[in-house]
Design a protein around this motif. Sequence first.
Motif, PDB file in Angstrom:
ATOM      1  N   VAL B  14       0.853  -1.182   0.000  1.00 25.73           N
ATOM      2  CA  VAL B  14       0.000   0.000   0.000  1.00 25.73           C
ATOM      3  C   VAL B  14       0.891   1.235   0.000  1.00 25.73           C
ATOM      4  O   VAL B  14       1.773   1.375   0.835  1.00 25.73           O
ATOM      5  CB  VAL B  14      -0.928   0.001   1.232  1.00 25.73           C
ATOM      6  CG1 VAL B  14      -1.757   1.272   1.270  1.00 25.73           C
ATOM      7  CG2 VAL B  14      -1.828  -1.214   1.210  1.00 25.73           C
ATOM      8  N   GLU B  16       2.418   4.579   0.718  1.00 24.00           N
ATOM      9  CA  GLU B  16       2.402   5.401   1.935  1.00 24.00           C
ATOM     10  C   GLU B  16       1.836   6.798   1.679  1.00 24.00           C
ATOM     11  O   GLU B  16       1.466   7.510   2.591  1.00 24.00           O
ATOM     12  CB  GLU B  16       3.818   5.511   2.503  1.00 24.00           C
ATOM     13  CG  GLU B  16       4.309   4.247   3.171  1.00 24.00           C
ATOM     14  CD  GLU B  16       3.484   3.845   4.383  1.00 24.00           C
ATOM     15  OE1 GLU B  16       3.252   4.699   5.247  1.00 24.00           O
ATOM     16  OE2 GLU B  16       3.072   2.684   4.466  1.00 24.00           O
ATOM     17  N   ASN B  17       1.807   7.205   0.411  1.00 28.13           N
ATOM     18  CA  ASN B  17       1.307   8.556   0.098  1.00 28.13           C
ATOM     19  C   ASN B  17      -0.195   8.604  -0.104  1.00 28.13           C
ATOM     20  O   ASN B  17      -0.744   9.667  -0.403  1.00 28.13           O
ATOM     21  CB  ASN B  17       1.999   9.070  -1.177  1.00 28.13           C
ATOM     22  CG  ASN B  17       3.499   9.188  -0.962  1.00 28.13           C
ATOM     23  OD1 ASN B  17       3.942   9.626   0.091  1.00 28.13           O
ATOM     24  ND2 ASN B  17       4.260   8.758  -1.952  1.00 28.13           N
ATOM     25  N   LEU B  18      -0.855   7.462   0.049  1.00 33.31           N
ATOM     26  CA  LEU B  18      -2.299   7.438  -0.142  1.00 33.31           C
ATOM     27  C   LEU B  18      -2.993   8.189   0.991  1.00 33.31           C
ATOM     28  O   LEU B  18      -2.817   7.848   2.160  1.00 33.31           O
ATOM     29  CB  LEU B  18      -2.799   5.994  -0.147  1.00 33.31           C
ATOM     30  CG  LEU B  18      -2.750   5.237  -1.463  1.00 33.31           C
ATOM     31  CD1 LEU B  18      -3.183   3.810  -1.227  1.00 33.31           C
ATOM     32  CD2 LEU B  18      -3.649   5.893  -2.489  1.00 33.31           C
ATOM     33  N   VAL B  19      -3.769   9.184   0.635  1.00 27.51           N
ATOM     34  CA  VAL B  19      -4.519   9.949   1.645  1.00 27.51           C
ATOM     35  C   VAL B  19      -5.919  10.224   1.110  1.00 27.51           C
ATOM     36  O   VAL B  19      -6.122  10.265  -0.103  1.00 27.51           O
ATOM     37  CB  VAL B  19      -3.829  11.295   1.984  1.00 27.51           C
ATOM     38  CG1 VAL B  19      -2.560  11.079   2.772  1.00 27.51           C
ATOM     39  CG2 VAL B  19      -3.549  12.098   0.734  1.00 27.51           C
ATOM     40  N   PRO B  20      -6.872  10.428   2.007  1.00 26.28           N
ATOM     41  CA  PRO B  20      -8.221  10.735   1.519  1.00 26.28           C
ATOM     42  C   PRO B  20      -8.273  12.101   0.845  1.00 26.28           C
ATOM     43  O   PRO B  20      -7.453  12.973   1.145  1.00 26.28           O
ATOM     44  CB  PRO B  20      -9.076  10.714   2.791  1.00 26.28           C
ATOM     45  CG  PRO B  20      -8.126  10.849   3.908  1.00 26.28           C
ATOM     46  CD  PRO B  20      -6.819  10.305   3.456  1.00 26.28           C
TER      47      PRO B  20
END
Lengths: 194, 50
Positions: B14, B16-20
């Motif tokens: 996954v 790490e830069n995934l943000v809502p």
Amino acid sequence: MKYSMNSDALLVSAYVSGDESALGELIARHKDRIYRFIYSKVYDRDVTEDIFQDTFVKVINTLKRGNYNEEGKFLPWVMRIAHNLVIDYFRKNNRMPKFESNDDFNIFSVLSDGDLNAERSMIKDQVEKDVQRLIEELPKDQKEVLIMRIYKDMSFKEISEQTGVSINTALGRMRYALINLRKVIDRHQIVLTN
Amino acid sequence: MAKLYSRTPRRERVDENLVPKEETIKFLLAYSSALSVINYKSKKFDLVLN
């Protein structure tokens, strides 16, 4: 109010008391972790966004109704809500079969009456005939037990009574019948699939 | 069947830069501000202001 040093429990308490900014802090603290947790399950950005939003809508509803009573365990509680929503998503998805949306879409890949088509029906008949021929090649005592068990659906107790041998002998004959069938199938590389 | 230890576990794959999205956060804060729960005779009513 500055909340950065406060615990989740204090923030929850402030939010329930009417301080809207406490929710902003709670979301800011945990949004990334919850978002990645959901994404690690569904692997779709849009679905993740939806589940993330639904998770916090549930959190807001529960807190505003005064139904939250897990002080100090805010994050595990939110994670559990997210986890349950992920499960709901997969359940709903399984009930509604998805199909690949490509240019050569074929409606018959989605709709099926479950019956065998003419080709598969012919293959099935052929496979059954092949199996019957193989059974004919078995020694008489093994063939007898196998036919009673598979085609006449008799129990091993009934087979032992009818053939006059013990249940263990009947079981042994069945076992050897299957072993011998497999050997013949392997030796002649017969394909028995539909 | 043997496990494939050479493959990165799914969890670690996954980004790490995934943000809502910012708009999702804004929606949640706006929804929260608009939502009132009114208690009336042991019943709870949700009131969402537009």
